[in-house]
Design a protein around this motif. Structure first.
Motif, short mmCIF file in Angstrom:
data_model
loop_
_atom_site.label_atom_id
_atom_site.label_comp_id
_atom_site.label_asym_id
_atom_site.label_seq_id
_atom_site.Cartn_x
_atom_site.Cartn_y
_atom_site.Cartn_z
N GLU A 118 -37.87 -31.14 30.94
CA GLU A 118 -38.75 -31.58 29.96
C GLU A 118 -38.98 -33.18 30.37
O GLU A 118 -40.07 -33.56 30.70
N ARG A 158 -19.49 -25.26 25.20
CA ARG A 158 -20.21 -26.05 26.17
C ARG A 158 -21.08 -25.38 27.14
O ARG A 158 -22.10 -25.98 27.65
N GLU A 159 -21.18 -24.02 27.14
CA GLU A 159 -22.16 -23.29 27.92
C GLU A 159 -23.53 -23.56 27.30
O GLU A 159 -24.51 -23.62 27.78
N ALA A 182 -28.76 -26.62 26.80
CA ALA A 182 -29.72 -27.30 26.11
C ALA A 182 -29.98 -28.59 26.87
O ALA A 182 -31.24 -29.00 27.07
N THR A 183 -28.84 -28.95 27.57
CA THR A 183 -29.19 -30.24 28.64
C THR A 183 -30.23 -29.93 29.53
O THR A 183 -30.94 -30.65 30.17
N ARG A 184 -30.03 -28.58 30.14
CA ARG A 184 -31.15 -28.33 31.33
C ARG A 184 -32.52 -28.16 30.85
O ARG A 184 -33.26 -28.68 31.41
N ARG A 229 -33.68 -29.95 28.47
CA ARG A 229 -33.90 -31.44 28.42
C ARG A 229 -34.38 -32.02 29.55
O ARG A 229 -35.26 -32.65 29.71
N LEU A 230 -33.58 -31.61 30.84
CA LEU A 230 -33.64 -32.10 32.09
C LEU A 230 -35.29 -31.66 32.47
O LEU A 230 -35.89 -32.51 33.02
N GLU A 247 -24.20 -26.13 25.43
CA GLU A 247 -24.75 -27.57 25.47
C GLU A 247 -25.16 -27.72 26.91
O GLU A 247 -26.27 -28.44 26.98
N LEU A 248 -24.91 -27.07 28.01
CA LEU A 248 -25.32 -27.04 29.15
C LEU A 248 -26.78 -26.35 29.35
O LEU A 248 -27.52 -27.10 29.87
#
Length: 100
Positions: free
Chosen positions: A53, A40-41, A46-48, A50-51, A43-44
């Motif tokens: 970008e 989960r860390e 990677a999501t940050r 993407r955010l 994924e977090l």
């Protein structure tokens, strides 16, 4: 009950040790344990990224919208040329893709 007797009791310490060991094993190897936390860390992170970008792209689009609203002549010409328009007297050359 005397507190000294309780602290000297091997049964109490054995139960506490076994409980701590079992809790640690559950944390490390259970379905929602430490490996899941690490996943989960990741994924977090990677999501940050993407955010960040997406926020950059939103700023670019907002700038383009503001330029369109202000009827920026350079932007209007660039958009028209992307759609295949040309000024009178100009010749437009288009090239196809060289796919085999």
């Amino acid at each position: 009950m005397n507190a000294n007797w309780l602290l000297k009791s091997s049964t109490v310490w054995g139960v506490l040790g076994a409980s701590g060991f079992l809790s640690l094993m559950a944390l490390l190897f259970s379905q929602g344990g430490l490996p899941e936390l690490r996943k989960r860390e990741g994924e977090l992170v990677a999501t940050r990224a993407r955010l960040v970008e997406l926020n950059r792209r939103n700023r670019e689009l907002l700038e383009e919208v503001q330029r369109l609203a202000a009827k920026d002549p350079e932007l209007m010409e660039a958009l028209a040329r992307r759609q295949g328009y040309a000024r009178p007297g100009e010749t437009v050359y288009t090239f196809g893709n060289r796919e085999k």
